[in-house]
Every structure is written in structure tokens, then in C-alpha cells.
Design a protein around this motif. Structure first.
Motif, PDB file in Angstrom:
ATOM      1  N   ALA A 228       0.639  -0.723  -0.109  1.00 51.58           N
ATOM      2  CA  ALA A 228      -0.016   0.360  -0.215  1.00 51.58           C
ATOM      3  C   ALA A 228       1.028   1.399  -0.009  1.00 51.58           C
ATOM      4  O   ALA A 228       1.995   1.402   0.310  1.00 51.58           O
ATOM      5  CB  ALA A 228      -1.104  -0.073   1.291  1.00 51.58           C
ATOM      6  N   HIS A 229       0.171   2.460  -0.429  1.00 50.23           N
ATOM      7  CA  HIS A 229       0.910   3.295  -0.834  1.00 50.23           C
ATOM      8  C   HIS A 229       1.036   3.977   0.725  1.00 50.23           C
ATOM      9  O   HIS A 229      -0.449   3.613   1.502  1.00 50.23           O
ATOM     10  CB  HIS A 229       0.087   4.442  -1.656  1.00 50.23           C
ATOM     11  N   SER A 230       1.871   5.059   1.215  1.00 48.13           N
ATOM     12  CA  SER A 230       2.611   5.109   2.518  1.00 48.13           C
ATOM     13  C   SER A 230       1.011   6.272   3.194  1.00 48.13           C
ATOM     14  O   SER A 230       0.987   5.838   4.622  1.00 48.13           O
ATOM     15  CB  SER A 230       3.631   6.185   2.728  1.00 48.13           C
ATOM     16  N   ARG A 231       0.079   7.010   2.525  1.00 48.45           N
ATOM     17  CA  ARG A 231      -1.200   7.389   2.747  1.00 48.45           C
ATOM     18  C   ARG A 231      -2.334   6.750   2.479  1.00 48.45           C
ATOM     19  O   ARG A 231      -3.022   7.249   2.929  1.00 48.45           O
ATOM     20  CB  ARG A 231      -0.683   8.599   1.909  1.00 48.45           C
ATOM     21  N   ALA A 232      -1.504   5.140   2.321  1.00 49.86           N
ATOM     22  CA  ALA A 232      -3.422   4.924   2.029  1.00 49.86           C
ATOM     23  C   ALA A 232      -3.530   4.646   3.125  1.00 49.86           C
ATOM     24  O   ALA A 232      -3.736   4.363   3.954  1.00 49.86           O
ATOM     25  CB  ALA A 232      -2.975   3.200   0.819  1.00 49.86           C
ATOM     26  N   GLY A 233      -5.605   4.315   3.067  1.00 52.57           N
ATOM     27  CA  GLY A 233      -5.973   4.027   4.927  1.00 52.57           C
ATOM     28  C   GLY A 233      -7.166   3.723   4.298  1.00 52.57           C
ATOM     29  O   GLY A 233      -7.615   2.528   3.161  1.00 52.57           O
ATOM     30  N   ALA A 234      -8.093   2.402   5.729  1.00 55.01           N
ATOM     31  CA  ALA A 234      -8.668   1.642   5.995  1.00 55.01           C
ATOM     32  C   ALA A 234      -9.466   1.906   6.645  1.00 55.01           C
ATOM     33  O   ALA A 234      -9.411   2.392   8.249  1.00 55.01           O
ATOM     34  CB  ALA A 234      -8.483   0.145   5.915  1.00 55.01           C
ATOM     35  N   LEU A 235     -10.533   1.640   6.593  1.00 54.78           N
ATOM     36  CA  LEU A 235     -12.160   1.671   7.221  1.00 54.78           C
ATOM     37  C   LEU A 235     -12.269  -0.039   8.298  1.00 54.78           C
ATOM     38  O   LEU A 235     -11.788  -0.900   7.821  1.00 54.78           O
ATOM     39  CB  LEU A 235     -13.366   2.157   7.374  1.00 54.78           C
ATOM     40  N   ILE A 236     -12.201   0.925   9.172  1.00 59.71           N
ATOM     41  CA  ILE A 236     -11.686  -1.084  10.834  1.00 59.71           C
ATOM     42  C   ILE A 236     -13.124  -1.088  11.306  1.00 59.71           C
ATOM     43  O   ILE A 236     -13.568  -0.147  12.055  1.00 59.71           O
ATOM     44  CB  ILE A 236     -10.710  -0.873  11.250  1.00 59.71           C
ATOM     45  N   VAL A 237     -13.661  -2.020  10.655  1.00 60.66           N
ATOM     46  CA  VAL A 237     -15.940  -2.545  11.010  1.00 60.66           C
ATOM     47  C   VAL A 237     -15.609  -3.311  12.448  1.00 60.66           C
ATOM     48  O   VAL A 237     -15.305  -4.230  11.888  1.00 60.66           O
ATOM     49  CB  VAL A 237     -16.723  -2.055  10.442  1.00 60.66           C
ATOM     50  N   THR A 238     -15.921  -3.657  13.159  1.00 62.95           N
ATOM     51  CA  THR A 238     -15.978  -4.126  14.545  1.00 62.95           C
ATOM     52  C   THR A 238     -17.629  -3.822  14.532  1.00 62.95           C
ATOM     53  O   THR A 238     -17.955  -3.288  14.608  1.00 62.95           O
ATOM     54  CB  THR A 238     -15.772  -3.546  15.627  1.00 62.95           C
ATOM     55  N   ILE A 239     -18.288  -5.722  14.562  1.00 66.18           N
ATOM     56  CA  ILE A 239     -19.858  -6.349  14.497  1.00 66.18           C
ATOM     57  C   ILE A 239     -19.903  -7.060  15.439  1.00 66.18           C
ATOM     58  O   ILE A 239     -18.919  -7.903  15.529  1.00 66.18           O
ATOM     59  CB  ILE A 239     -19.612  -6.582  12.863  1.00 66.18           C
ATOM     60  N   ASP A 240     -20.686  -7.127  16.776  1.00 67.83           N
ATOM     61  CA  ASP A 240     -20.696  -7.636  17.201  1.00 67.83           C
ATOM     62  C   ASP A 240     -22.331  -8.024  17.804  1.00 67.83           C
ATOM     63  O   ASP A 240     -23.266  -7.127  17.380  1.00 67.83           O
ATOM     64  CB  ASP A 240     -20.893  -6.870  19.212  1.00 67.83           C
ATOM     65  N   GLY A 282     -16.080 -16.222  19.253  1.00 73.85           N
ATOM     66  CA  GLY A 282     -17.600 -15.999  18.910  1.00 73.85           C
ATOM     67  C   GLY A 282     -18.119 -15.726  18.717  1.00 73.85           C
ATOM     68  O   GLY A 282     -18.898 -16.552  17.594  1.00 73.85           O
ATOM     69  N   ASP A 283     -18.959 -14.596  18.610  1.00 77.01           N
ATOM     70  CA  ASP A 283     -20.101 -13.453  17.979  1.00 77.01           C
ATOM     71  C   ASP A 283     -19.129 -12.233  17.403  1.00 77.01           C
ATOM     72  O   ASP A 283     -20.012 -11.330  17.227  1.00 77.01           O
ATOM     73  CB  ASP A 283     -21.114 -13.661  18.949  1.00 77.01           C
ATOM     74  N   GLU A 284     -18.025 -12.407  17.638  1.00 77.57           N
ATOM     75  CA  GLU A 284     -17.685 -11.150  16.983  1.00 77.57           C
ATOM     76  C   GLU A 284     -16.917 -11.787  15.420  1.00 77.57           C
ATOM     77  O   GLU A 284     -16.271 -12.106  15.269  1.00 77.57           O
ATOM     78  CB  GLU A 284     -16.273 -10.535  17.905  1.00 77.57           C
ATOM     79  N   PHE A 285     -17.476 -10.005  15.562  1.00 75.65           N
ATOM     80  CA  PHE A 285     -16.642  -9.890  13.547  1.00 75.65           C
ATOM     81  C   PHE A 285     -15.832  -8.373  13.406  1.00 75.65           C
ATOM     82  O   PHE A 285     -16.308  -7.906  13.653  1.00 75.65           O
ATOM     83  CB  PHE A 285     -17.350  -9.869  12.133  1.00 75.65           C
ATOM     84  N   ARG A 320     -39.730 -14.881  11.496  1.00 76.82           N
ATOM     85  CA  ARG A 320     -38.113 -14.241  10.392  1.00 76.82           C
ATOM     86  C   ARG A 320     -37.658 -12.965  11.540  1.00 76.82           C
ATOM     87  O   ARG A 320     -38.389 -12.758  11.969  1.00 76.82           O
ATOM     88  CB  ARG A 320     -38.724 -13.353   9.488  1.00 76.82           C
ATOM     89  N   ARG A 321     -36.929 -13.690  13.077  1.00 74.71           N
ATOM     90  CA  ARG A 321     -36.162 -13.310  13.796  1.00 74.71           C
ATOM     91  C   ARG A 321     -34.831 -12.270  13.129  1.00 74.71           C
ATOM     92  O   ARG A 321     -34.130 -12.496  13.048  1.00 74.71           O
ATOM     93  CB  ARG A 321     -35.788 -14.122  14.434  1.00 74.71           C
ATOM     94  N   PRO A 322     -35.271 -11.211  13.083  1.00 76.95           N
ATOM     95  CA  PRO A 322     -33.596  -9.845  13.168  1.00 76.95           C
ATOM     96  C   PRO A 322     -32.966 -10.465  14.217  1.00 76.95           C
ATOM     97  O   PRO A 322     -32.878 -10.147  14.847  1.00 76.95           O
ATOM     98  CB  PRO A 322     -34.806  -8.425  13.351  1.00 76.95           C
ATOM     99  N   ILE A 323     -31.401 -10.237  13.596  1.00 74.14           N
ATOM    100  CA  ILE A 323     -30.539 -10.222  14.579  1.00 74.14           C
ATOM    101  C   ILE A 323     -29.937  -8.852  14.782  1.00 74.14           C
ATOM    102  O   ILE A 323     -29.409  -7.563  14.100  1.00 74.14           O
ATOM    103  CB  ILE A 323     -29.290 -10.922  13.649  1.00 74.14           C
ATOM    104  N   ARG A 324     -29.740  -8.471  16.593  1.00 78.23           N
ATOM    105  CA  ARG A 324     -29.693  -6.898  16.670  1.00 78.23           C
ATOM    106  C   ARG A 324     -28.165  -7.226  16.701  1.00 78.23           C
ATOM    107  O   ARG A 324     -26.719  -7.858  17.324  1.00 78.23           O
ATOM    108  CB  ARG A 324     -30.198  -6.728  17.841  1.00 78.23           C
ATOM    109  N   LEU A 325     -27.266  -5.875  15.803  1.00 79.47           N
ATOM    110  CA  LEU A 325     -26.331  -6.107  16.101  1.00 79.47           C
ATOM    111  C   LEU A 325     -25.343  -5.337  16.449  1.00 79.47           C
ATOM    112  O   LEU A 325     -25.667  -3.870  16.654  1.00 79.47           O
ATOM    113  CB  LEU A 325     -25.934  -6.295  15.237  1.00 79.47           C
ATOM    114  N   SER A 326     -24.395  -4.640  17.181  1.00 80.39           N
ATOM    115  CA  SER A 326     -23.526  -3.243  17.254  1.00 80.39           C
ATOM    116  C   SER A 326     -21.957  -3.447  16.243  1.00 80.39           C
ATOM    117  O   SER A 326     -21.888  -4.149  16.247  1.00 80.39           O
ATOM    118  CB  SER A 326     -22.831  -3.343  19.241  1.00 80.39           C
TER     119      SER A 326
END
Length: 385
Positions: A228-240, A282-285, A320-326
Motif C-alpha cells: 500500500a501507499h504510505s498515505r493509504a487508509g482503511a476503514l476498520i469495522v467491528t461487529i458484535d 465467538g460472535d465478533e466479526f 423471521r427473527r432480526p439479528i441485532r448488531l452493535s
């Protein structure tokens, strides 16, 4: 007679060396697959040229070498691109050598390539399934031998001399034995490489969801950092998944597994080519959306939230049960360690949990955390470059 036998053995040894080199090229862990196949073609092409330098002389104008075996194995067992490169090397070298046998030689090489390409189309799927290798390889040797006849048609006199001196028999024997013996060797190497890749992939992925595991995520992220270029960036998304233990207790672990798979499928749908998705607990992405500009991170996060907000799972009663995520997120530069970005996105996610506000339903209230080496932001530490 002994000298002739030595020449023949040298030819077979040359093909064997090229086969082993081709296997080593494919086993190499770095580089695009197409580039590896091109390298295999070059290896067999150079071997084909070397074989023509030391043929077995049967009589004036009649020679024996295993150029057809190089072209046949390269085309039949490795594919179109390696076969074309081997053929190109062989034809170019035969034209450079010159002599009365140029036209028969070039025609026979073209015939070998065409017949072995047809053989690959017909028998390739069977070999990939591991069935009927020896009979199929005998057919490959026959295809190489038949191509010789096309070359001999340029000169009726050459056909008569070839039959009288057993030239065709030598060629057929060499092609048949070489196809079976060396083909079995190559198929064994390719099978071993395939198994190694399978084991490596399994070691890097989560068996339930098919996403990367933590080890695979770290490896893929480090590979991105290196290029990657030195100024390239990424969005980090944590899901639980909220209250996942309660969900399992109420509905059973099979339905809990379906919920994890449903979340993983939604994550996959949110990823672009090159982005990373992983199950890290276990339930973390965790998602890594690579090569993102800071100004675009909020829009991308909003799109991801929209996809994940629709995740649901069908219960045993058909509901159909929705799955609630944070969700928590952070923006990092390629020079920053992944763990720092994931720590900040974790902090944001758990802060939202404590406030009782799920990121999916109050996404507009959440602000991205930022890691920028040498630059301080309200929610980020200063990291050394």
C-alpha cells in the motif's frame, strides 16, 4: 547401442528436471497464478530447445528427440498458456536450427499442441477428480505420437525411412512411457500442491462461516500494508451480535450457528474486491475496507450498516427473527497496526452498548475514530510512524 541409450536417458532426465522445476514454480507461495503458469511454459520451452540440441541420430536426416513430450505435458497437464509458450519456444528454435526437416518438425509440434489441448479438455476434469490417471495418460502419449505422423506427411520418403528404421516405434514408445511415468510424477506434485493450498486455506479461515480467522486476517492485512501507499487508509469495522448467549439459550446452538452464518453472508455482501472480512471471536466479526479516503469513510460505513441492518434468521417456527448488531468503526493509515484500529473500533462499539444505543439504529450519532501517525484527533492516540 550404449551411446544411443544414454542419449534417450538424457532426454528423459531433461523432461524430469523440467517437471520438477515446474512443480517448484507452482509451489512458490508468492506471485500471481498466471505468472507462475507463464514461468512453467518458459521452463518447458527451454527444455524443448535443449532436447533438440542433443537428439538421437537414427540415420541421415532422421533424428529422435522428446520435443513432443515437452509440448504435450506442458499443454495437457498445465494448460493453454504454458503449452503455447512451450510451443513458441520449440518452433522458434527449430526455425533457427534450419535444415531439411524444418517443415515436418514445425508441423508435428503444432499437431502435438492441438491434440494435447483436445486431450486436456476431454480428460482434464477426470484427472482433477483423481480418477483414471494411467489410461488417460496413455491416451496423452498416443496424442503426442499421432502428431508425428502429421509432420512426416511432408515427405513420403521420410515415412518409408522412418518405418524401415523403427523411427515411429521409438517415438511412440518414448511418448507413451514419458506420458505415463512423467505424467504420474507431475500429477502427484500438482495433487500435493493442491492439498497444501487447501490446508493453508483452512488454517486461515473460519470453518463455520468461511470468513478469515484472526490469523488469516493478520496475514492478509500485512500483505496489504507491504504493497500500500504510505498515505493509504482503511476503514476498520467491528461487529458484535447483541445478546448472542441468550439467543443460543433460547433457540439452541444450531440456530445460533445459522445466525453467525447469516451475519457472515451479510458481511461478504458488503465487501468489495480486496476488502477483508473475518470472524475473530465467538460472535465478533471484523471488516477491513481497504484503500479508503477519510472523507469517504462515513458514506461507506453507512452503506455497510444498511446491509447489516437487514440480517435475520428463520426460527424453528418459521418466524423471521432480526439479528441485532452493535458496530464500531475507526479509520487508520496503512502504516498503523491493525490491532490499534480494532481496539479503537471496539472501544466505540462498547461505548455505544453501554449507552444502550446500537450503532445500526443510531449510526448518525457515531463518529469515526481516526489513527493517523503524527497527527492527534479527539478520539485517537498519537502513533509513531
Amino acid at each position: 547401442m550404449l551411446a544411443d541409450l544414454i542419449v534417450v536417458l538424457n532426454q528423459f532426465g531433461l523432461v524430469s528436471i523440467c517437471s520438477l522445476l515446474a512443480g517448484a514454480v507452482i509451489r512458490c507461495g508468492t506471485g500471481p497464478e498466471k505468472l507462475k503458469m507463464a514461468a512453467v511454459g518458459v521452463v518447458f520451452g527451454l527444455g524443448c530447445c535443449a532436447a533438440m540440441l542433443s537428439p538421437l541420430r537414427l540415420e541421415d536426416g532422421v533424428f529422435f528427440d522428446l520435443r513432443s513430450l515437452f509440448i504435450g505435458l506442458s499443454t495437457g497437464l498445465f494448460g493453454l498458456v504454458p503449452g503455447l509458450l512451450t510451443l513458441g519456444f520449440g518452433i522458434a528454435f527449430r526455425l533457427e536450427l534450419g535444415g531439411a526437416g524444418v517443415e515436418p518438425g514445425v508441423t508435428s509440434m503444432l499437431g502435438t499442441w492441438v491434440l494435447c489441448l483436445v486431450w486436456r479438455i476431454a480428460f482434464g476434469p477426470t484427472l482433477r477428480q483423481g480418477r483414471g490417471a494411467v489410461p488417460a495418460l496413455v491416451m496423452l502419449g498416443a496424442a503426442m505420437s499421432l502428431s508425428i505422423l502429421a509432420g512426416l506427411l511432408h515427405s513420403p520418403d521420410l515415412i518409408i525411412r522412418a518405418l524401415r528404421n523403427g523411427f515411429i516405434g521409438w517415438l511412440m514408445l518414448g511418448d507413451m512411457v514419458g506420458a505415463v511415468f512423467l505424467g504420474t510424477l507431475i500429477l502427484g506434485v500438482l495433487d500435493t500442491i493442491s492439498r497444501e493450498k487447501t490446508f493453508s486455506r483452512l488454517a486461515m479461515t473460519d470453518p463455520l462461516t468461511g470468513l478469515l480467522n484472526r490469523r488469516g486476517l493478520d496475514t492478509a492485512y500485512e500483505a496489504w500494508q507491504q504493497g500500500a501507499h504510505s498515505r493509504a487508509g482503511a476503514l476498520i469495522v467491528t461487529i458484535d451480535i447483541d445478546a448472542f448467549k441468550q439467543f443460543n439459550d433460547e433457540n439452541g446452538h444450531p440456530l445460533g450457528d445459522k445466525a453467525l452464518i447469516a451475519v457472515a453472508d451479510a458481511i461478504r455482501d458488503s465487501l468489495r474486491d480486496g476488502d477483508l472480512g473475518a470472524r475473530i471471536g465467538g460472535d465478533e466479526f471484523l471488516m477491513v475496507v481497504r484503500d479508503v479516503a477519510p472523507d469517504d469513510s462515513r458514506l461507506i460505513r453507512s452503506r455497510i450498516h444498511g446491509t447489516l441492518a437487514e440480517v435475520h434468521v428463520a426460527t424453528r417456527t418459521g418466524d423471521r427473527r432480526p439479528i441485532r448488531l452493535s458496530i464500531g468503526s475507526s479509520y487508520i493509515l496503512a502504516s498503523a497496526p491493525l490491532r490499534d484500529g480494532s481496539n479503537l473500533s471496539d472501544q466505540q462499539m462498547y461505548r455505544e452498548k453501554r449507552r444502550g444505543r446500537a450503532s445500526l439504529t443510531a449510526e448518525e450519532r457515531s463518529a469515526d475514530s481516526t489513527i493517523a501517525p503524527g497527527r492527534e484527533t479527539p478520539e485517537a492516540p498519537v502513533l509513531a510512524e
